[in-house]
Design an enzyme around this catalytic site. Structure first.
Site, PDB file in Angstrom:
ATOM      1  N   ASP A 125      46.052  11.376 -53.509  1.00 62.56           N
ATOM      2  CA  ASP A 125      46.094  11.528 -55.061  1.00 62.56           C
ATOM      3  C   ASP A 125      45.850  10.184 -55.731  1.00 62.56           C
ATOM      4  O   ASP A 125      45.591  10.054 -57.030  1.00 62.56           O
ATOM      5  CB  ASP A 125      47.492  12.108 -55.370  1.00 62.56           C
ATOM      6  CG  ASP A 125      47.218  12.699 -56.872  1.00 62.56           C
ATOM      7  OD1 ASP A 125      46.082  13.252 -57.201  1.00 62.56           O
ATOM      8  OD2 ASP A 125      48.149  12.754 -57.699  1.00 62.56           O
ATOM      9  N   GLN A 144      38.776  16.839 -56.079  1.00 68.74           N
ATOM     10  CA  GLN A 144      39.822  17.191 -57.293  1.00 68.74           C
ATOM     11  C   GLN A 144      39.071  16.934 -58.585  1.00 68.74           C
ATOM     12  O   GLN A 144      38.025  16.298 -58.916  1.00 68.74           O
ATOM     13  CB  GLN A 144      40.810  15.904 -57.365  1.00 68.74           C
ATOM     14  CG  GLN A 144      41.874  16.134 -58.386  1.00 68.74           C
ATOM     15  CD  GLN A 144      42.926  14.964 -58.317  1.00 68.74           C
ATOM     16  OE1 GLN A 144      42.599  13.881 -59.048  1.00 68.74           O
ATOM     17  NE2 GLN A 144      43.994  15.249 -57.547  1.00 68.74           N
ATOM     18  N   SER A 175      45.630  15.412 -63.347  1.00 65.67           N
ATOM     19  CA  SER A 175      45.150  16.251 -62.340  1.00 65.67           C
ATOM     20  C   SER A 175      45.250  17.730 -62.597  1.00 65.67           C
ATOM     21  O   SER A 175      46.327  18.215 -62.935  1.00 65.67           O
ATOM     22  CB  SER A 175      45.610  15.747 -61.181  1.00 65.67           C
ATOM     23  OG  SER A 175      45.575  14.369 -60.520  1.00 65.67           O
TER      24      SER A 175
END
Length: 288
Positions: A205, A279, A229
């Site tokens: 991440d 993502q 996110s």
């Protein structure tokens, strides 16, 4: 100090089992306003893994971030055993805080088997030993930032990052949406593949959605930019160790509608593609 942070992170991913399919995890304040998304991903994977036969290995994870996580409250992970087939198992995971879901995800597991193989080549970049370690912000610039952000930028975290193309987040300039970053866990850990996958989920991440900001001359430190996110996908391809150098190669093919899309490929030092990521994140310009 870094070894202590590594031990703390490893412990963070060892969840408390409440029932057969119910687990509880704590949070670590790393200086972010809310719970770091990678922590929830790693814990969700850890919870699901505990409900699967040990011979089955996670090969894909798909998750949506629904709400910001509260750093000061535990997170409960509810695992649904969706299916156990001959070679594949599927699990659905719901992360809950204060009675509300903060993440839902699906994770697939497979009994290892032989098959056809091909992969893209690792980008030609300097070896990690030839890349300068990240330098902390100057004290006078750090002091101008909120206290929590100072902790985020000033802490010696459990992972070490080396940027092939360094960037000044305080004074970003426009550049193509591509970056390459070497990273590794800052201290050796056990050989458990389950632990290494959970730690890679945590680290995956970092820097991902930030790649979508590169063409626009902004960063998460830009005062009128809101970033978060929205989802996360992770595929495990080959065995790896997170306590040895891995190259995270990013690109962002598009940004539009207040959202940016970023993709990542993770290679080991031998050039093997060990994992892939994707993502989409919120990148919103707020009013002055």
């Amino acid at each position: 100090m870094r070894e202590a942070h590594v031990n703390e992170l490893v412990e963070l991913l060892q969840l408390e089992r409440l029932e057969d399919n119910l687990f509880r995890g704590q949070s670590r304040d790393i200086g972010t306003r809310f719970v770091f998304g990678g922590q929830v991903l790693g814990q969700a994977l850890s919870a699901a893994q505990q409900t699967v036969d040990p011979s089955r290995e996670a090969h894909s994870l798909h998750a949506y971030f629904l709400r910001a996580g509260d750093i000061d409250a535990p997170i409960v992970y509810s695992v649904e055993r969706a299916r156990d087939g001959g070679t594949f198992s599927s699990r659905r995971v719901l992360a809950i805080q204060h009675g509300q879901p903060i993440l839902n995800g699906s994770i697939s597991f497979q009994v290892p088997e032989k098959g056809f193989e091909h992969q893209t080549a690792m980008p030609e970049v300097p070896a990690p030993e030839d890349v300068e370690p990240m330098r902390p912000l100057p004290a006078d610039e750090l002091s101008k930032l909120p206290v929590k952000l100072q902790r985020w930028l000033g802490i010696d975290g459990p992972f070490e990052f080396r940027l092939v193309w360094p960037r000044d987040e305080m004074h970003p300039v426009k550049r193509p949406p591509i970056q390459h970053i070497w990273f590794r866990l800052a201290a050796p850990i056990s050989d458990s593949p389950v632990l290494h996958r959970a730690l890679l989920a945590y680290a995956s991440d970092f820097h991902l959605i930030g790649t979508a900001t590169l063409p626009h001359g902004i960063s998460y430190l830009t005062h009128n930019v809101q970033m978060a996110s929205l989802d996360h996908a992770l595929w495990f391809h080959r065995p790896f160790r997170v306590d040895d150098w891995l190259l995270y190669s990013f690109d962002s093919p598009t940004a539009q509608g207040g959202r940016g899309l970023a993709r990542g490929q993770i290679f080991d030092r031998a050039g093997r593609l060990v994992a892939s990521t994707a993502q989409e994140g919120l990148i919103r310009l707020r009013g002055e």
